[in-house]
Design a protein around this motif. Structure first.
Motif, PDB file in Angstrom:
ATOM      1  N   LEU A 280       0.806  -1.218   0.000  1.00 22.31           N
ATOM      2  CA  LEU A 280       0.000   0.000   0.000  1.00 22.31           C
ATOM      3  C   LEU A 280       0.840   1.269   0.000  1.00 22.31           C
ATOM      4  CD1 LEU A 280      -0.106   1.002   3.387  1.00 22.31           C
ATOM      5  CD2 LEU A 280      -1.189  -1.246   3.374  1.00 22.31           C
ATOM      6  N   HIS A 281       0.258   2.328  -0.552  1.00 22.70           N
ATOM      7  CA  HIS A 281       0.767   3.680  -0.320  1.00 22.70           C
ATOM      8  C   HIS A 281       0.201   4.106   1.029  1.00 22.70           C
ATOM      9  CE1 HIS A 281       0.423   3.545  -4.786  1.00 22.70           C
ATOM     10  NE2 HIS A 281       1.551   4.226  -4.747  1.00 22.70           N
ATOM     11  N   ASP A 282       0.890   4.982   1.726  1.00 28.04           N
ATOM     12  CA  ASP A 282       0.370   5.533   2.992  1.00 28.04           C
ATOM     13  C   ASP A 282      -1.110   5.907   2.877  1.00 28.04           C
ATOM     14  OD1 ASP A 282       1.108   7.548   1.181  1.00 28.04           O
ATOM     15  OD2 ASP A 282       2.160   8.799   2.659  1.00 28.04           O
TER      16      ASP A 282
ATOM     17  N   VAL B  47       5.588  -1.339   1.772  1.00 24.59           N
ATOM     18  CA  VAL B  47       4.764  -0.127   1.724  1.00 24.59           C
ATOM     19  C   VAL B  47       5.481   0.905   0.853  1.00 24.59           C
ATOM     20  CG1 VAL B  47       3.683  -0.377   3.999  1.00 24.59           C
ATOM     21  CG2 VAL B  47       5.789   0.905   3.761  1.00 24.59           C
ATOM     22  N   THR B  48       4.721   1.890   0.420  1.00 26.29           N
ATOM     23  CA  THR B  48       5.280   2.946  -0.397  1.00 26.29           C
ATOM     24  C   THR B  48       4.606   4.258  -0.005  1.00 26.29           C
ATOM     25  OG1 THR B  48       5.679   3.653  -2.682  1.00 26.29           O
ATOM     26  CG2 THR B  48       3.702   2.354  -2.309  1.00 26.29           C
ATOM     27  N   VAL B  49       4.964   5.318  -0.662  1.00 26.83           N
ATOM     28  CA  VAL B  49       4.441   6.632  -0.274  1.00 26.83           C
ATOM     29  C   VAL B  49       3.856   7.323  -1.496  1.00 26.83           C
ATOM     30  CG1 VAL B  49       6.724   7.741  -0.580  1.00 26.83           C
ATOM     31  CG2 VAL B  49       5.006   8.817   0.900  1.00 26.83           C
TER      32      VAL B  49
ATOM     33  N   PRO C 199      12.084  -2.957 -10.232  1.00 24.15           N
ATOM     34  CA  PRO C 199      11.784  -2.779 -11.659  1.00 24.15           C
ATOM     35  C   PRO C 199      10.329  -3.124 -11.948  1.00 24.15           C
ATOM     36  CG  PRO C 199      13.642  -4.300 -11.323  1.00 24.15           C
ATOM     37  CD  PRO C 199      12.981  -4.111 -10.012  1.00 24.15           C
ATOM     38  N   GLU C 200       9.739  -2.393 -12.876  1.00 23.77           N
ATOM     39  CA  GLU C 200       8.380  -2.725 -13.321  1.00 23.77           C
ATOM     40  C   GLU C 200       8.442  -3.073 -14.808  1.00 23.77           C
ATOM     41  OE1 GLU C 200       4.865  -0.479 -12.131  1.00 23.77           O
ATOM     42  OE2 GLU C 200       4.275  -0.418 -14.247  1.00 23.77           O
ATOM     43  N   ILE C 201       7.847  -4.200 -15.145  1.00 18.77           N
ATOM     44  CA  ILE C 201       7.859  -4.674 -16.539  1.00 18.77           C
ATOM     45  C   ILE C 201       7.385  -3.567 -17.486  1.00 18.77           C
ATOM     46  CG2 ILE C 201       6.723  -6.263 -18.157  1.00 18.77           C
ATOM     47  CD1 ILE C 201       6.740  -8.378 -15.936  1.00 18.77           C
ATOM     48  N   ALA C 202       6.240  -2.971 -17.156  1.00 19.14           N
ATOM     49  CA  ALA C 202       5.642  -1.973 -18.052  1.00 19.14           C
ATOM     50  C   ALA C 202       6.541  -0.760 -18.239  1.00 19.14           C
ATOM     51  CB  ALA C 202       4.287  -1.522 -17.503  1.00 19.14           C
ATOM     52  N   HIS C 203       7.201  -0.341 -17.175  1.00 18.31           N
ATOM     53  CA  HIS C 203       8.030   0.867 -17.268  1.00 18.31           C
ATOM     54  C   HIS C 203       9.244   0.628 -18.154  1.00 18.31           C
ATOM     55  CE1 HIS C 203       6.331   2.394 -13.162  1.00 18.31           C
ATOM     56  NE2 HIS C 203       5.404   2.202 -14.070  1.00 18.31           N
ATOM     57  N   GLU C 204       9.841  -0.555 -18.048  1.00 18.77           N
ATOM     58  CA  GLU C 204      10.978  -0.860 -18.917  1.00 18.77           C
ATOM     59  C   GLU C 204      10.513  -0.875 -20.375  1.00 18.77           C
ATOM     60  OE1 GLU C 204      14.221  -1.113 -17.594  1.00 18.77           O
ATOM     61  OE2 GLU C 204      13.146  -0.516 -15.781  1.00 18.77           O
TER      62      GLU C 204
ATOM     63  N   PHE D  93       2.129  -7.844  -7.903  1.00 20.90           N
ATOM     64  CA  PHE D  93       1.435  -7.373  -9.105  1.00 20.90           C
ATOM     65  C   PHE D  93       1.089  -5.896  -8.973  1.00 20.90           C
ATOM     66  CE2 PHE D  93       0.516 -11.942  -8.862  1.00 20.90           C
ATOM     67  CZ  PHE D  93       1.054 -12.340 -10.079  1.00 20.90           C
ATOM     68  N   ASP D  94       1.503  -5.106  -9.956  1.00 21.57           N
ATOM     69  CA  ASP D  94       1.150  -3.691 -10.011  1.00 21.57           C
ATOM     70  C   ASP D  94       0.445  -3.457 -11.344  1.00 21.57           C
ATOM     71  OD1 ASP D  94       0.831  -1.026  -9.783  1.00 21.57           O
ATOM     72  OD2 ASP D  94       2.943  -0.488  -9.935  1.00 21.57           O
ATOM     73  N   ALA D  95      -0.829  -3.766 -11.366  1.00 16.67           N
ATOM     74  CA  ALA D  95      -1.615  -3.652 -12.598  1.00 16.67           C
ATOM     75  C   ALA D  95      -3.066  -3.441 -12.181  1.00 16.67           C
ATOM     76  CB  ALA D  95      -1.483  -4.930 -13.418  1.00 16.67           C
TER      77      ALA D  95
ATOM     78  N   MET E 116      13.969   1.462  -5.246  1.00 16.93           N
ATOM     79  CA  MET E 116      13.597   2.586  -6.117  1.00 16.93           C
ATOM     80  C   MET E 116      13.050   2.078  -7.447  1.00 16.93           C
ATOM     81  SD  MET E 116      16.568   5.373  -5.268  1.00 16.93           S
ATOM     82  CE  MET E 116      15.618   6.674  -6.070  1.00 16.93           C
ATOM     83  N   GLU E 117      11.944   2.696  -7.867  1.00 17.02           N
ATOM     84  CA  GLU E 117      11.249   2.252  -9.080  1.00 17.02           C
ATOM     85  C   GLU E 117      11.388   3.291 -10.189  1.00 17.02           C
ATOM     86  OE1 GLU E 117       7.234   1.051  -8.326  1.00 17.02           O
ATOM     87  OE2 GLU E 117       6.636   1.286 -10.415  1.00 17.02           O
ATOM     88  N   ALA E 118      11.898   2.863 -11.320  1.00 16.48           N
ATOM     89  CA  ALA E 118      12.106   3.775 -12.451  1.00 16.48           C
ATOM     90  C   ALA E 118      10.910   3.770 -13.395  1.00 16.48           C
ATOM     91  CB  ALA E 118      13.355   3.353 -13.225  1.00 16.48           C
ATOM     92  N   LYS E 119      10.708   4.893 -14.032  1.00 16.82           N
ATOM     93  CA  LYS E 119       9.691   5.023 -15.086  1.00 16.82           C
ATOM     94  C   LYS E 119      10.122   6.173 -15.987  1.00 16.82           C
ATOM     95  CE  LYS E 119       4.661   5.443 -15.611  1.00 16.82           C
ATOM     96  NZ  LYS E 119       3.368   5.602 -14.904  1.00 16.82           N
ATOM     97  N   PRO E 120       9.991   6.030 -17.304  1.00 17.28           N
ATOM     98  CA  PRO E 120      10.546   7.083 -18.164  1.00 17.28           C
ATOM     99  C   PRO E 120       9.680   8.339 -18.282  1.00 17.28           C
ATOM    100  CG  PRO E 120       9.689   5.279 -19.497  1.00 17.28           C
ATOM    101  CD  PRO E 120       9.559   4.853 -18.065  1.00 17.28           C
TER     102      PRO E 120
HETATM  103  C1  GCO Z   1       2.746   3.765 -11.800  1.00 18.01           C
HETATM  104  C2  GCO Z   1       3.613   3.121 -10.767  1.00 18.01           C
HETATM  105  C3  GCO Z   1       2.973   2.999  -9.446  1.00 18.01           C
HETATM  106  C4  GCO Z   1       3.978   2.619  -8.396  1.00 18.01           C
HETATM  107  C5  GCO Z   1       3.380   2.746  -7.067  1.00 18.01           C
HETATM  108  C6  GCO Z   1       4.374   2.427  -5.982  1.00 18.01           C
HETATM  109  O1  GCO Z   1       3.120   3.709 -12.944  1.00 18.01           O
HETATM  110  O2  GCO Z   1       1.708   4.334 -11.463  1.00 18.01           O
HETATM  111  O3  GCO Z   1       4.001   1.868 -11.227  1.00 18.01           O
HETATM  112  O4  GCO Z   1       1.931   2.071  -9.501  1.00 18.01           O
HETATM  113  O5  GCO Z   1       4.460   1.333  -8.544  1.00 18.01           O
HETATM  114  O6  GCO Z   1       2.906   4.034  -6.920  1.00 18.01           O
HETATM  115  O7  GCO Z   1       5.020   3.533  -5.586  1.00 18.01           O
END
Ligand code: GCO
Ligand code: MN
Ligand code: MN
Length: 375
Positions: free
Chosen positions: A58-60, A94-96, A221-226, A291-293, A185-189
């Protein structure tokens, strides 16, 4: 032989987790409003447990609304912890939320406004405290709005300095409190910013090496972001794993060249998903399978549970294919020939090594047939 119907039934031992925000997604998009009612965290915990999940993340503010009083927080936490215990569910991460409120419209840790930067770090520290209370050992940091549209406004070198300073404060907070917590840490472009800083997992890995406590920080890492960055998630995840930095994972899917879709895991790219599962299973990844979908916007409440069930089943089916890959004589035959070449001590011979065929066509076709159930 008929496959027993429960062969791919997930169990707690599989350690599947879902963000509250994933099954809770109401289907809002820039063109249309919510299509599903809000889902309470308590119902989520109960339903996911029934389906065989291990836990939730969860996020806070998925749990504690922004601005809740101390006593409201306490009440919510009490009920939530009871529900977790009643259903044998866990909160490993958890995340924020540093992206929803307008105050974060130009970033959080990298904001040009010092009071916003200080607030963002305090909010992240409070989310870490919340994670500690819930028994989480991973804190995911996704800099959703750490980025820009107007490059005249901020030098990315300054953004890096502020980002580094923020993450350093978080590791200090963890150490000062004696928490058993690591940061991923999660990357996204891009999306929601035109450009997001540290756009890829590789960029994150380079950044982590510059921190005060790099050993406490890894990647999620997130599959979709890569894929949004045009990269191959199997390679990014492999690099992170090999570096000892794969602290967490976001499983989902994405068609290339589209908006941020958060598709159900493996719903678009089965072969790519197979290699990700293979990497996690063969590579000794110890963390939860997260799963983040979210369900398609066409779905009602039942469709959300179909989405959750499908995500876990597909993972287990692909895990079964990983086992089949390892025991497939023809596939393993080609791989052992390649391994022999890789260890060859024969002298270099331009004619001989230039003329060699690698059998990759055959190998790839065997994998395709295995995935299609023809082997
Ligand atoms: C997105 C992200 C989020 C994060 C989540 C955790 O593209 O929206 O993937 O879903 O993973 O906010 O911090
Ligand atoms: Mn994610
Ligand atoms: Mn995402």
């Amino acid at each position: 032989m008929t496959i027993p119907s429960d062969k791919f039934q997930p169990t707690k031992a599989d350690r599947f987790t879902f963000g509250l925000w994933t099954v809770g997604n109401q289907g809002r998009d820039p063109f249309g409003d919510a299509v599903r009612a809000p889902l309470s965290p308590l119902v989520t915990v109960e339903q996911l447990s029934k389906l065989g999940a291990y836990g939730v993340t969860l996020h806070d503010n998925d749990l504690i609304p922004l601005g809740a009083s101390a006593s409201e927080r306490e009440n919510i936490l009490r009920d939530f912890k009871k529900s977790l215990a009643d259903h044998d569910m866990h909160v490993p991460m958890v995340t924020v939320n540093l992206f929803y409120h307008p105050v974060f419209k130009d970033g959080a840790f990298t904001s040009s406004m010092a009071p916003i930067r200080r607030h963002a770090v305090d909010k992240a520290k409070a989310a870490i405290d919340l994670g500690q209370e819930l028994g989480a050992h991973t804190f995911v940091l996704w800099g959703g709005r750490e980025g820009s549209e107007v490059d005249a406004a901020r030098d990315p070198r300054d953004a890096m300095k502020h980002y580094r300073d923020g993450v350093n404060q978080l590791t200090e907070h963890i150490l000062a409190n004696g928490y058993h917590m690591r940061i991923a840490m999660e990357a996204k472009p891009n999306e929601p910013r035109s450009d997001i800083y540290l756009a890829t997992t590789g960029a994150m890995l380079a950044f982590i090496a510059t921190l005060d406590h790099p050993e406490m920080v890894g990647v999620n890492p997130e599959i979709a972001h890569e894929k949004m960055a045009g990269l191959n998630p199997y390679h990014s995840i492999g690099q992170a794993l090999e570096a000892g930095k794969l602290f967490h994972i976001d499983l989902n899917d994405q068609k290339p060249g589209r908006y941020d879709q958060d598709l159900r895991f493996a719903s678009d790219d089965l072969k790519g998903a197979f290699y990700v599962v293979k990497m996690l299973e063969d590579g000794g990844y110890q963390g939860p399978r997260h799963f983040d979908a979210h369900a398609y916007r066409t779905e009602d409440a039942q469709g959300v549970w179909d989405f959750a069930r499908g995500s876990m089943r597909t993972y287990l089916i692909l895990k079964d294919k990983v086992r089949k890959f390892a025991s497939d004589a023809e596939i393993q035959g080609i791989l052992s020939e390649l391994a022999q070449w890789s260890a060859s001590e024969e002298p270099f011979d331009r004619e001989r090594w230039g003329a060699v065929g690698y059998q990759y066509e055959k190998l790839d076709q065997l994998v395709v047939e295995l995935l299609l159930g023809a082997r």
